[in-house]
Design a protein around this motif. Sequence first.
Motif, PDB file in Angstrom:
ATOM      1  N   LEU A  66       0.858  -1.283  -0.029  1.00 23.04           N
ATOM      2  CA  LEU A  66      -0.068  -0.153  -0.123  1.00 23.04           C
ATOM      3  C   LEU A  66       0.828   1.231  -0.273  1.00 23.04           C
ATOM      4  CD1 LEU A  66      -2.599  -0.907   2.126  1.00 23.04           C
ATOM      5  CD2 LEU A  66      -2.911  -0.233   0.288  1.00 23.04           C
ATOM      6  N   GLU A  67       1.785   1.084   0.676  1.00 23.60           N
ATOM      7  CA  GLU A  67       3.039   2.174   0.119  1.00 23.60           C
ATOM      8  C   GLU A  67       3.556   2.648  -0.002  1.00 23.60           C
ATOM      9  OE1 GLU A  67       6.118   4.421   3.523  1.00 23.60           O
ATOM     10  OE2 GLU A  67       5.428   2.484   3.520  1.00 23.60           O
ATOM     11  N   HIS A  68       3.905   1.377  -1.091  1.00 21.01           N
ATOM     12  CA  HIS A  68       4.569   1.994  -2.186  1.00 21.01           C
ATOM     13  C   HIS A  68       3.696   2.074  -3.389  1.00 21.01           C
ATOM     14  CE1 HIS A  68       5.565   0.507  -6.235  1.00 21.01           C
ATOM     15  NE2 HIS A  68       7.008   0.498  -6.057  1.00 21.01           N
ATOM     16  N   PHE A  69       2.373   1.778  -3.733  1.00 23.05           N
ATOM     17  CA  PHE A  69       1.381   2.107  -4.567  1.00 23.05           C
ATOM     18  C   PHE A  69       1.210   3.829  -4.532  1.00 23.05           C
ATOM     19  CE2 PHE A  69      -3.087   2.809  -5.581  1.00 23.05           C
ATOM     20  CZ  PHE A  69      -2.984   1.964  -6.400  1.00 23.05           C
ATOM     21  N   HIS A  70       1.017   3.872  -2.919  1.00 23.33           N
ATOM     22  CA  HIS A  70       0.712   5.294  -2.524  1.00 23.33           C
ATOM     23  C   HIS A  70       2.122   6.456  -3.115  1.00 23.33           C
ATOM     24  CE1 HIS A  70      -2.580   4.127  -0.447  1.00 23.33           C
ATOM     25  NE2 HIS A  70      -3.207   5.410   0.276  1.00 23.33           N
ATOM     26  N   HIS A  71       2.865   6.147  -2.886  1.00 23.19           N
ATOM     27  CA  HIS A  71       4.255   6.800  -2.731  1.00 23.19           C
ATOM     28  C   HIS A  71       4.253   7.281  -4.807  1.00 23.19           C
ATOM     29  CE1 HIS A  71       6.291   7.866   0.792  1.00 23.19           C
ATOM     30  NE2 HIS A  71       6.076   6.925   1.163  1.00 23.19           N
ATOM     31  N   SER A  72       4.444   6.175  -5.324  1.00 26.06           N
ATOM     32  CA  SER A  72       4.056   6.106  -7.002  1.00 26.06           C
ATOM     33  C   SER A  72       3.429   7.425  -7.610  1.00 26.06           C
ATOM     34  CB  SER A  72       3.981   4.433  -7.393  1.00 26.06           C
ATOM     35  OG  SER A  72       4.552   4.198  -7.321  1.00 26.06           O
ATOM     36  N   ILE A  73       1.711   6.819  -6.520  1.00 23.40           N
ATOM     37  CA  ILE A  73       1.112   7.764  -6.870  1.00 23.40           C
ATOM     38  C   ILE A  73       1.147   9.648  -6.460  1.00 23.40           C
ATOM     39  CG2 ILE A  73      -1.336   8.878  -6.714  1.00 23.40           C
ATOM     40  CD1 ILE A  73      -2.458   5.883  -6.986  1.00 23.40           C
ATOM     41  N   GLU A  74       1.970  10.175  -5.414  1.00 21.45           N
ATOM     42  CA  GLU A  74       2.374  11.232  -4.745  1.00 21.45           C
ATOM     43  C   GLU A  74       3.449  11.827  -5.710  1.00 21.45           C
ATOM     44  OE1 GLU A  74       3.965  12.586  -0.688  1.00 21.45           O
ATOM     45  OE2 GLU A  74       4.579  10.783  -1.521  1.00 21.45           O
ATOM     46  N   GLN A  75       4.367  10.512  -6.329  1.00 25.33           N
ATOM     47  CA  GLN A  75       5.841  11.006  -6.478  1.00 25.33           C
ATOM     48  C   GLN A  75       5.177  11.783  -8.311  1.00 25.33           C
ATOM     49  OE1 GLN A  75       7.830   7.353  -7.400  1.00 25.33           O
ATOM     50  NE2 GLN A  75       8.764   7.828  -4.210  1.00 25.33           N
ATOM     51  N   CYS A  76       4.927  10.880  -9.045  1.00 27.80           N
ATOM     52  CA  CYS A  76       3.547  11.193 -10.414  1.00 27.80           C
ATOM     53  C   CYS A  76       3.426  12.758 -10.141  1.00 27.80           C
ATOM     54  CB  CYS A  76       3.137  10.427 -10.772  1.00 27.80           C
ATOM     55  SG  CYS A  76       2.349  10.342 -12.735  1.00 27.80           S
ATOM     56  N   VAL A  77       2.076  12.263  -9.363  1.00 29.43           N
ATOM     57  CA  VAL A  77       1.078  13.755  -9.061  1.00 29.43           C
ATOM     58  C   VAL A  77       1.927  15.349  -9.333  1.00 29.43           C
ATOM     59  CG1 VAL A  77      -0.796  14.368  -8.252  1.00 29.43           C
ATOM     60  CG2 VAL A  77      -0.829  12.151  -9.059  1.00 29.43           C
ATOM     61  N   ARG A  78       3.055  14.904  -7.984  1.00 33.56           N
ATOM     62  CA  ARG A  78       3.287  16.017  -7.541  1.00 33.56           C
ATOM     63  C   ARG A  78       5.005  16.546  -8.172  1.00 33.56           C
ATOM     64  NH1 ARG A  78       2.361  17.613  -2.313  1.00 33.56           N
ATOM     65  NH2 ARG A  78       1.636  15.819  -0.623  1.00 33.56           N
ATOM     66  N   ARG A  79       4.957  15.595  -9.315  1.00 31.87           N
ATOM     67  CA  ARG A  79       6.516  16.569 -10.708  1.00 31.87           C
ATOM     68  C   ARG A  79       5.177  17.007 -11.522  1.00 31.87           C
ATOM     69  NH1 ARG A  79       8.082  12.132 -10.667  1.00 31.87           N
ATOM     70  NH2 ARG A  79       7.445  11.210 -12.794  1.00 31.87           N
ATOM     71  N   GLU A  80       3.487  16.466 -11.463  1.00 35.65           N
ATOM     72  CA  GLU A  80       3.247  17.189 -12.705  1.00 35.65           C
ATOM     73  C   GLU A  80       2.308  18.595 -12.533  1.00 35.65           C
ATOM     74  OE1 GLU A  80       0.263  14.369 -13.806  1.00 35.65           O
ATOM     75  OE2 GLU A  80       1.713  13.538 -14.585  1.00 35.65           O
ATOM     76  N   VAL A  81       2.134  18.791 -11.088  1.00 32.75           N
ATOM     77  CA  VAL A  81       1.996  19.956 -10.821  1.00 32.75           C
ATOM     78  C   VAL A  81       3.035  21.380 -10.050  1.00 32.75           C
ATOM     79  CG1 VAL A  81       2.034  21.189  -8.777  1.00 32.75           C
ATOM     80  CG2 VAL A  81       0.592  19.039  -8.602  1.00 32.75           C
ATOM     81  N   GLU A  82       4.347  20.310 -10.222  1.00 34.33           N
ATOM     82  CA  GLU A  82       5.548  21.575 -10.297  1.00 34.33           C
ATOM     83  C   GLU A  82       6.162  22.038 -11.492  1.00 34.33           C
ATOM     84  OE1 GLU A  82       8.525  18.640  -8.746  1.00 34.33           O
ATOM     85  OE2 GLU A  82       8.188  19.200  -6.640  1.00 34.33           O
ATOM     86  N   GLN A  83       5.368  21.185 -12.785  1.00 35.62           N
ATOM     87  CA  GLN A  83       5.323  21.415 -13.980  1.00 35.62           C
ATOM     88  C   GLN A  83       4.275  22.062 -14.524  1.00 35.62           C
ATOM     89  OE1 GLN A  83       5.865  17.095 -15.956  1.00 35.62           O
ATOM     90  NE2 GLN A  83       7.910  17.140 -15.029  1.00 35.62           N
ATOM     91  N   GLY A  84       3.602  22.607 -13.798  1.00 36.55           N
ATOM     92  CA  GLY A  84       2.640  23.594 -13.970  1.00 36.55           C
ATOM     93  C   GLY A  84       1.135  22.099 -14.847  1.00 36.55           C
ATOM     94  N   LYS A  85       1.387  21.246 -14.452  1.00 40.50           N
ATOM     95  CA  LYS A  85       0.386  20.690 -14.902  1.00 40.50           C
ATOM     96  C   LYS A  85      -0.750  19.967 -13.987  1.00 40.50           C
ATOM     97  CE  LYS A  85       3.606  18.058 -17.808  1.00 40.50           C
ATOM     98  NZ  LYS A  85       3.957  16.635 -18.401  1.00 40.50           N
TER      99      LYS A  85
END
Length: 297
Positions: free
Chosen positions: A50-69
């Motif tokens: 569960l932690e791996h699944f959540h972290h994977s989503i968190e990293q991707c979403v935060r990266r997209e927000v940083e890129q203005g998406k």
Amino acid sequence: MDGRQQAQGCFPQGHYRELVTRYDAEQRAAWCYMRPASRPCYTLDLISELEHFHHSIEQCVRREVEQGKHNGLRFLVIASRIPGVFSLGGDLALFLTLIRAGDREGLFRYAKASIDLLHVSYHLPITTISLVQGDAFGGGFEGALTSRVLIAERRAQMGLPEILFNLFPGMGAYSLLARKLDPARAERMILSGRMYSAEELYEMGVVDVLAENDQGEEAVYAYMKKYNRAHIGYEAVHKVRRTYHPISYDELMRIVTIWVDSALQLGERDLRVMERIARTQEKLTILRPVVAEQQLA
């Protein structure tokens, strides 16, 4: 890249033994069904996945927000593949072994893994939804409370039985309930040890959406559609809530330390009560994955 493709890019593609996952492109929603391979509770293996699944989503979403998406994944839904059970809570069989061995390090390792999962789940930058269609006891109730939105079917029962064996739920229950209700009502619930119906919890404000039996997924989709019509307002209110009542990692760690110290003080009489409850978890050992998938297809 449009929003749906962008959202799918954040969906973890790894193989999981304890989870069943799927991606809904229409709603930009990740669905994660718990399917522990041994007991219907939070084993260390399940927590790790569960932690791996959540972290994977968190990293991707935060990266997209940083890129203005800002048009990618919007929802993460946590549910269960076990008929009639969301989760029966912490791994009591493991707790018994560790307490009787006086293994403080082992207890702390389990508790820290649990709050690490809670912390990443609670702070995900998307809307998290717990769908409870059966029993959620102890840590199972804590896990359901971690999401921004708790949707439960009428037949669901939730509660915190830890006081029955002279302990308390130390991995988030107090912090989460005190913010959803208030400290007095949170303590009353924790110290009662009783099970509550989904309807009771809805009236109290703990359950956000009360669904009819077998209509839980439909209720999730109805909530998503309602959110999408006013997502700026929903997100703003959520940010205000977290600003008004933040939950820090330090708070969770301090409470976990109290839980570990308390667990190691339990006597044999308390442990025998825990043992009886642990046998209930054993009786509801999960059907093998193929059978479960056939029942829930």
